[in-house]
Design an enzyme around this catalytic site. Structure first.
Site, short mmCIF file in Angstrom:
data_model
loop_
_atom_site.label_atom_id
_atom_site.label_comp_id
_atom_site.label_asym_id
_atom_site.label_seq_id
_atom_site.Cartn_x
_atom_site.Cartn_y
_atom_site.Cartn_z
N GLN A 27 16.81 -2.10 38.46
CA GLN A 27 18.13 -1.43 38.80
C GLN A 27 19.06 -2.75 38.90
OE1 GLN A 27 17.70 2.77 39.95
NE2 GLN A 27 17.15 1.69 41.47
N HIS A 50 14.25 -7.23 41.43
CA HIS A 50 12.92 -6.94 41.54
C HIS A 50 12.67 -5.99 40.41
CE1 HIS A 50 15.78 -4.29 44.12
NE2 HIS A 50 14.73 -3.39 43.77
N HIS A 59 18.61 -8.44 45.15
CA HIS A 59 17.71 -9.36 44.93
C HIS A 59 17.12 -8.81 43.83
CE1 HIS A 59 14.49 -12.48 46.71
NE2 HIS A 59 14.69 -12.16 45.38
P1 AMP Z 1 16.39 -0.65 44.47
O1 AMP Z 1 17.01 0.64 44.82
O2 AMP Z 1 16.07 -0.65 43.15
O3 AMP Z 1 17.13 -1.87 44.67
O4 AMP Z 1 14.89 -0.64 45.05
C1 AMP Z 1 14.61 -1.25 46.46
C2 AMP Z 1 13.10 -1.02 46.36
O5 AMP Z 1 12.85 -1.83 47.59
C3 AMP Z 1 12.56 0.26 46.80
O6 AMP Z 1 11.59 0.76 46.24
C4 AMP Z 1 12.48 0.40 48.05
O7 AMP Z 1 11.28 1.29 48.59
C5 AMP Z 1 11.97 -1.16 48.51
N1 AMP Z 1 12.04 -1.62 49.85
C6 AMP Z 1 13.20 -1.73 50.42
N2 AMP Z 1 13.12 -2.50 51.67
C7 AMP Z 1 11.84 -2.72 51.49
C8 AMP Z 1 11.20 -3.50 52.42
N3 AMP Z 1 11.49 -4.26 53.52
N4 AMP Z 1 9.72 -4.04 52.01
C9 AMP Z 1 9.13 -3.47 50.63
N5 AMP Z 1 9.78 -2.80 50.04
C10 AMP Z 1 11.24 -2.55 50.31
#
Ligand code: AMP
Length: 169
Positions: free
Chosen positions: A88, A101, A99
């Site tokens: 996304q 991912h 960030h």
């Molecule tokens: P997005 O909405 O595409 O930015 O996805 C964010 C992702 O990061 C989601 O799958 C969350 O569950 C994951 N997430 C958010 N905070 C953390 C964290 N502290 N450690 C690991 N995963 C996280």
């Protein structure tokens, strides 16, 4: 023990070394606070950069190579038969952590009633994230996502990272 040597920033969040299970010169792979299916993990650039479109060519190549290796490993490890890989890229595309991912989700036949519901699940789960709260289950899914989507403890995350790090030694 996970094999990673240091903690990393994930946007504003700290990813503890115990939650990282693989790394390359420019990227790292870590377990998800709130997976939408078993084995839903993330691969991120080491540099804190919100937009995929702003990564260098080397960062892109490194990120996607690690995503490929991680995808292969988690598909097998979680007994799945397919993968969803998704980014996304930007707030209006659903990004909640600024960030870069890659979401990597092991998939299997019938895991969502409608295949593309996986994208609503990825989007919805992150929007409902808080360290202290839970998430409502999405409707129409066959998995018990109420259970799968709860926020995990650091110990649970470290245990999964340790299990996965063995696959990368
Ligand atoms: P997005 O909405 O595409 O930015 O996805 C964010 C992702 O990061 C989601 O799958 C969350 O569950 C994951 N997430 C958010 N905070 C953390 C964290 N502290 N450690 C690991 N995963 C996280």
């Amino acid at each position: 023990m996970a094999s990673c040597s240091q903690d990393y920033s994930f946007g504003p969040h700290l990813i503890r070394r115990t939650e990282v299970f693989a790394e390359t010169p420019l990227s790292f792979a870590f377990v998800n606070l709130k997976p939408v299916v078993p084995g839903h993990v993330l691969v991120s650039s080491k540099r804190v950069e919100p937009r995929f479109t702003n990564l260098s060519g080397s960062e892109v190549a490194d990120l996607w190579k690690l995503a490929q290796d991680v995808g292969r490993a988690v598909e097998k490890h979680f007994g799945a038969t397919s993968l969803t890989l998704a980014i996304q890229d930007g707030q209006h595309a659903g990004q909640s952590v600024p960030h870069v991912h890659v979401h990597i989700l092991p998939r299997r036949r019938g895991d969502f009633e409608k295949n593309d519901d996986v994208y609503d699940a990825i989007d919805g789960a992150s929007k409902q994230l808080t360290r202290s709260g839970g998430a409502a289950a999405a409707t129409g899914e066959k998995l018990d996502l109420d259970a799968q989507r709860r926020i995990r403890t650091p110990d649970e995350m470290a245990a999964e990272a340790a299990e996965l790090s063995v696959l990368f030694q």
